[in-house]
Write a protein that holds these residues in place. Sequence first.
Motif, short mmCIF file in Angstrom:
data_model
loop_
_atom_site.label_atom_id
_atom_site.label_comp_id
_atom_site.label_asym_id
_atom_site.label_seq_id
_atom_site.Cartn_x
_atom_site.Cartn_y
_atom_site.Cartn_z
N ASP A 2 21.50 6.09 -9.73
CA ASP A 2 20.23 6.64 -10.19
C ASP A 2 19.24 5.53 -10.50
OD1 ASP A 2 20.96 9.58 -10.42
OD2 ASP A 2 22.48 8.69 -11.72
N GLU A 3 17.97 5.82 -10.23
CA GLU A 3 16.89 4.88 -10.50
C GLU A 3 15.78 5.60 -11.26
OE1 GLU A 3 15.79 1.55 -9.56
OE2 GLU A 3 17.96 1.34 -9.50
N GLU A 4 15.12 4.87 -12.16
CA GLU A 4 13.94 5.39 -12.85
C GLU A 4 12.86 4.33 -12.79
OE1 GLU A 4 13.52 8.21 -16.58
OE2 GLU A 4 13.82 6.13 -17.24
N HIS A 5 11.71 4.69 -12.22
CA HIS A 5 10.61 3.75 -12.08
C HIS A 5 9.36 4.34 -12.71
CE1 HIS A 5 12.29 1.11 -8.65
NE2 HIS A 5 13.28 1.84 -9.13
N PHE A 6 8.50 3.46 -13.22
CA PHE A 6 7.25 3.87 -13.86
C PHE A 6 6.09 3.22 -13.11
CE2 PHE A 6 10.66 3.71 -16.92
CZ PHE A 6 10.55 4.91 -17.60
N GLN A 7 5.06 4.00 -12.82
CA GLN A 7 3.86 3.49 -12.18
C GLN A 7 2.62 4.08 -12.83
OE1 GLN A 7 4.54 4.27 -7.85
NE2 GLN A 7 4.34 2.05 -7.68
N ARG A 8 1.56 3.30 -12.77
CA ARG A 8 0.27 3.74 -13.30
C ARG A 8 -0.84 3.17 -12.44
NH1 ARG A 8 -2.29 1.98 -19.20
NH2 ARG A 8 -3.96 3.55 -19.30
N THR A 9 -1.89 3.95 -12.24
CA THR A 9 -3.04 3.44 -11.51
C THR A 9 -4.30 3.68 -12.32
OG1 THR A 9 -3.93 3.25 -9.26
CG2 THR A 9 -3.74 5.49 -10.16
N PHE A 10 -5.40 3.12 -11.83
CA PHE A 10 -6.68 3.24 -12.51
C PHE A 10 -7.76 3.59 -11.48
CE2 PHE A 10 -4.07 0.33 -14.94
CZ PHE A 10 -4.26 0.73 -16.26
N ALA A 11 -8.88 4.04 -11.97
CA ALA A 11 -10.01 4.35 -11.09
C ALA A 11 -10.47 3.08 -10.38
CB ALA A 11 -11.16 4.96 -11.89
N ILE A 12 -10.96 3.24 -9.18
CA ILE A 12 -11.46 2.10 -8.41
C ILE A 12 -12.49 1.32 -9.21
CG2 ILE A 12 -12.75 1.43 -6.34
CD1 ILE A 12 -11.56 3.90 -4.96
N GLU A 13 -13.35 2.05 -9.93
CA GLU A 13 -14.41 1.40 -10.70
C GLU A 13 -13.84 0.46 -11.76
OE1 GLU A 13 -14.14 4.64 -10.13
OE2 GLU A 13 -15.75 4.89 -8.65
N HIS A 14 -12.68 0.80 -12.31
CA HIS A 14 -12.07 -0.07 -13.31
C HIS A 14 -11.61 -1.38 -12.68
CE1 HIS A 14 -11.02 3.54 -16.13
NE2 HIS A 14 -12.31 3.22 -16.16
N TYR A 15 -10.93 -1.27 -11.54
CA TYR A 15 -10.50 -2.51 -10.87
C TYR A 15 -11.70 -3.39 -10.53
CZ TYR A 15 -5.86 -0.39 -10.25
OH TYR A 15 -4.63 0.19 -10.46
N MET A 16 -12.76 -2.78 -10.02
CA MET A 16 -13.94 -3.54 -9.62
C MET A 16 -14.60 -4.20 -10.83
SD MET A 16 -15.58 -1.11 -6.64
CE MET A 16 -16.80 -2.35 -6.19
N THR A 17 -14.68 -3.47 -11.94
CA THR A 17 -15.27 -4.02 -13.16
C THR A 17 -14.46 -5.22 -13.66
OG1 THR A 17 -16.25 -1.91 -13.83
CG2 THR A 17 -15.87 -3.54 -15.56
N TRP A 18 -13.14 -5.07 -13.69
CA TRP A 18 -12.29 -6.17 -14.15
C TRP A 18 -12.44 -7.39 -13.25
CZ3 TRP A 18 -7.66 -2.30 -14.40
CH2 TRP A 18 -7.86 -1.44 -15.48
N LEU A 19 -12.44 -7.18 -11.94
CA LEU A 19 -12.56 -8.29 -11.01
C LEU A 19 -13.88 -9.03 -11.21
CD1 LEU A 19 -11.15 -6.52 -7.83
CD2 LEU A 19 -10.09 -8.48 -8.98
N ARG A 20 -14.96 -8.28 -11.40
CA ARG A 20 -16.27 -8.92 -11.62
C ARG A 20 -16.30 -9.68 -12.94
NH1 ARG A 20 -18.54 -3.68 -9.81
NH2 ARG A 20 -19.12 -3.87 -7.60
N GLU A 21 -15.75 -9.08 -14.00
CA GLU A 21 -15.71 -9.76 -15.30
C GLU A 21 -14.95 -11.08 -15.21
OE1 GLU A 21 -15.72 -5.87 -18.33
OE2 GLU A 21 -13.92 -7.10 -18.07
N ILE A 22 -13.89 -11.09 -14.43
CA ILE A 22 -13.07 -12.29 -14.30
C ILE A 22 -13.78 -13.37 -13.49
CG2 ILE A 22 -10.93 -13.14 -13.24
CD1 ILE A 22 -9.69 -10.38 -14.07
N GLY A 23 -14.66 -12.95 -12.58
CA GLY A 23 -15.41 -13.92 -11.79
C GLY A 23 -15.31 -13.75 -10.30
N PHE A 24 -14.57 -12.73 -9.82
CA PHE A 24 -14.47 -12.49 -8.39
C PHE A 24 -15.79 -11.98 -7.83
CE2 PHE A 24 -9.90 -12.30 -9.39
CZ PHE A 24 -9.37 -13.00 -8.33
N THR A 25 -16.03 -12.26 -6.56
CA THR A 25 -17.24 -11.78 -5.88
C THR A 25 -16.83 -11.15 -4.55
OG1 THR A 25 -17.56 -13.91 -4.76
CG2 THR A 25 -18.63 -13.62 -6.90
N ASP A 26 -17.84 -10.67 -3.81
CA ASP A 26 -17.62 -10.10 -2.48
C ASP A 26 -16.45 -9.12 -2.47
OD1 ASP A 26 -19.69 -11.69 -1.53
OD2 ASP A 26 -18.34 -13.33 -1.02
#
Length: 246
Positions: free
Chosen positions: A197-221
Amino acid sequence: MSSYERFAHVYDELQTDIPYDRYVKWVEQHAPSKQFPKLLDIGCGTGVLGLMLAKAGYQVSGIDLSEDMLAIAAERFAEAGLQVPLFCMSMHELDGFEALDVVTIAIDSLNYVVEQADVYSTLERIFHTLRPGGQLFFDVHSLFKMDEIFLDGPFTYDDGDISYVWHTEPGDYEHSIVHQMTFYVRDAGSDLYERFDEEHFQRTFAIEHYMTWLREIGFTDIEVTADFTEEAPEYESERIFIRAVK
């Protein structure tokens, strides 16, 4: 043999429908190996994608949290005559890398990081390991897949040698899932099956959240597509692909 070690040995059989070649082409299209040779594959698993990237000319290193997965990856690279550095490490504690040209987090590996702060830390640490102009490639489950498709279970699979029953239920967080899987694996040369038996946990976020975090960190394009295509995500898209440049 631990449950996760057993899972590591059947993992590749369960991923045969993943078009890894399209992932390689996606990376090659934007970061060709001659200009972006130094690549870290985060959540490298059993090394299937890493081997394809190495054969495409990249200088691949890999990290994964599972020693069992890494052992299979090491064997895979050795059989191909390649020396690929592999490290057992959590992605949100990434350390010891610098001046990377490319980082990949493939096949929803980032979704196994369920704490928002740890997702942010992962992206931030990747930013600091990349050289200026380096690129990050990753994919995650969409909200639609997490909230609707996964909850349309149970799911079953049987190819004669491996069978499973896969139950899903909502996790403790918004847009999260608990995967509960029971496997039956045929012993070689017999009609007996071993259950684990296996038990795995996953979670995702809205695209806008990933984009906001990436911009805050300094990523572009930042570029967002869906489902192994060059098309923008739609409501029923299942897999979201994100590319960002330092």
